[in-house]
Design a protein around this motif. Sequence first.
Motif, short mmCIF file in Angstrom:
data_model
loop_
_atom_site.label_atom_id
_atom_site.label_comp_id
_atom_site.label_asym_id
_atom_site.label_seq_id
_atom_site.Cartn_x
_atom_site.Cartn_y
_atom_site.Cartn_z
N THR A 91 2.87 12.92 -3.84
CA THR A 91 3.47 13.85 -2.89
C THR A 91 2.60 13.94 -1.65
O THR A 91 1.42 14.27 -1.72
N ALA A 92 3.20 13.64 -0.50
CA ALA A 92 2.44 13.60 0.75
C ALA A 92 3.38 13.32 1.91
O ALA A 92 4.53 12.92 1.71
N VAL A 93 2.86 13.51 3.10
CA VAL A 93 3.49 12.95 4.29
C VAL A 93 2.95 11.53 4.44
O VAL A 93 1.74 11.30 4.37
N TYR A 94 3.87 10.59 4.62
CA TYR A 94 3.50 9.19 4.77
C TYR A 94 3.68 8.77 6.22
O TYR A 94 4.76 8.94 6.79
N TYR A 95 2.59 8.25 6.80
CA TYR A 95 2.60 7.78 8.18
C TYR A 95 2.51 6.27 8.21
O TYR A 95 1.73 5.67 7.45
N CYS A 96 3.28 5.66 9.09
CA CYS A 96 3.00 4.26 9.40
C CYS A 96 2.17 4.24 10.68
O CYS A 96 2.27 5.15 11.52
N ALA A 97 1.36 3.22 10.81
CA ALA A 97 0.49 3.12 11.96
C ALA A 97 0.22 1.65 12.28
O ALA A 97 0.36 0.78 11.41
N ARG A 98 -0.16 1.42 13.52
CA ARG A 98 -0.49 0.06 13.96
C ARG A 98 -2.00 -0.10 14.03
O ARG A 98 -2.69 0.84 14.44
N LEU A 99 -2.49 -1.25 13.63
CA LEU A 99 -3.90 -1.53 13.85
C LEU A 99 -4.10 -1.95 15.30
O LEU A 99 -3.31 -2.71 15.87
N ARG A 100 -5.18 -1.44 15.87
CA ARG A 100 -5.42 -1.59 17.31
C ARG A 100 -5.58 -3.05 17.71
O ARG A 100 -5.15 -3.43 18.79
N VAL A 101 -6.23 -3.83 16.88
CA VAL A 101 -6.34 -5.27 17.11
C VAL A 101 -5.85 -5.98 15.86
O VAL A 101 -5.90 -5.41 14.77
N PRO A 102 -5.37 -7.21 16.01
CA PRO A 102 -4.82 -7.93 14.85
C PRO A 102 -5.88 -8.48 13.92
O PRO A 102 -6.08 -9.68 13.80
N ALA A 103 -6.57 -7.57 13.27
CA ALA A 103 -7.63 -7.93 12.32
C ALA A 103 -7.84 -6.74 11.41
O ALA A 103 -7.51 -5.61 11.77
N THR A 104 -8.43 -6.98 10.25
CA THR A 104 -8.62 -5.87 9.32
C THR A 104 -9.66 -4.89 9.84
O THR A 104 -9.61 -3.70 9.55
N MET A 105 -10.63 -5.37 10.63
CA MET A 105 -11.64 -4.46 11.18
C MET A 105 -11.09 -3.82 12.46
O MET A 105 -11.48 -4.19 13.58
N SER A 106 -10.21 -2.90 12.26
CA SER A 106 -9.56 -2.26 13.39
C SER A 106 -9.14 -0.85 13.02
O SER A 106 -8.65 -0.61 11.91
N PRO A 107 -9.27 0.09 13.96
CA PRO A 107 -8.74 1.43 13.71
C PRO A 107 -7.23 1.42 13.94
O PRO A 107 -6.64 0.39 14.29
N PHE A 108 -6.62 2.59 13.74
CA PHE A 108 -5.16 2.71 13.85
C PHE A 108 -4.85 3.44 15.15
O PHE A 108 -5.17 4.62 15.29
N ASP A 109 -4.21 2.76 16.09
CA ASP A 109 -4.09 3.37 17.41
C ASP A 109 -2.76 4.07 17.68
O ASP A 109 -2.71 4.94 18.54
N TYR A 110 -1.70 3.67 17.02
CA TYR A 110 -0.43 4.37 17.18
C TYR A 110 0.10 4.75 15.80
O TYR A 110 0.06 3.93 14.88
N TRP A 111 0.60 5.98 15.70
CA TRP A 111 1.09 6.53 14.45
C TRP A 111 2.51 7.04 14.63
O TRP A 111 2.87 7.54 15.71
N GLY A 112 3.29 6.95 13.57
CA GLY A 112 4.58 7.60 13.58
C GLY A 112 4.43 9.08 13.32
O GLY A 112 3.32 9.59 13.15
N GLN A 113 5.57 9.77 13.27
CA GLN A 113 5.56 11.23 13.07
C GLN A 113 5.46 11.61 11.61
O GLN A 113 5.21 12.78 11.28
N GLY A 114 5.64 10.63 10.73
CA GLY A 114 5.51 10.87 9.29
C GLY A 114 6.83 11.20 8.62
O GLY A 114 7.77 11.70 9.25
N THR A 115 6.89 10.88 7.32
CA THR A 115 8.05 11.22 6.51
C THR A 115 7.54 11.83 5.21
O THR A 115 6.59 11.33 4.60
N GLN A 116 8.17 12.92 4.79
CA GLN A 116 7.71 13.68 3.63
C GLN A 116 8.25 13.06 2.34
O GLN A 116 9.46 12.83 2.22
N VAL A 117 7.37 12.83 1.41
CA VAL A 117 7.75 12.40 0.07
C VAL A 117 7.30 13.48 -0.91
O VAL A 117 6.12 13.83 -0.94
N THR A 118 8.23 13.99 -1.68
CA THR A 118 7.92 15.02 -2.68
C THR A 118 8.33 14.51 -4.05
O THR A 118 9.50 14.15 -4.26
#
Lengths: 121, 107
Positions: A91-118
């Motif tokens: 149970t959580a809000v699930y966010y999708c996000a984009r990695l800032r650069v196309p590599a695993t060593m990258s933070p997440f720079d854009y996020w969606g608004q989230g969708t609730q899963v209960t």
Amino acid sequence: EVQLVESGGGLVQPGGSLRLSCAASGFTFGRDYMTWVRQAPGKGLEWVATINQDGSEKRYVDSVKGRFTISRDNAKKSLYLQMNSLRDDDTAVYYCARLRVPATMSPFDYWGQGTQVTVSS
Amino acid sequence: DIQMTQSPSTLSASVGDRVTITCRASQSITNWLAWYQQKPGKAPKLVIYKASSLESGVPSRFSGSGSGTEFTLTISSLQPDDFATYYCQQYNSSPWTFGQGTKVEVK
């Protein structure tokens, strides 16, 4: 403008399944790694899964391995999270996000608004 | 897994204050550290990446420092829009992990 819009959340019984979707726009979706992050009620952020540009590389947090599957359709500019054998602690809000650069060593720079899963009986 | 520990958990401050939040990693992550700001009911927003690089569009009152296992986020002069919860995140290795968060509240 980069936009990520999640959908597919809802109320599901323990043991059930849900498929989350994330529609992307405003950037070249097929060039970027994408990820799912969740946040349980009143809690912090937890990384769930990440996928590379063509879907050949997928990583998961241990607690969802074997139950969740991340995938993508670059033609539809969409990211997915198939969630099976759901448990109360999913149970959580699930966010999708984009990695800032196309590599695993990258933070997440854009996020969606989230969708609730209960998950509850 | 790399554990990320933030301190304090809650910080009470006033507009204009200099605010510092600390994040410690359980092992070296070089400088693969990000800071996010999250307001209630909203998605996180990237503030700092690579320990000290300011994300585009973020005010210059935000700064980050550190390397190895110890990092700080500093807000030089707290503004009303800065009251929020801040999370550090390591992206040195999978599983990517977040600190537990620091809530910056009105004193």
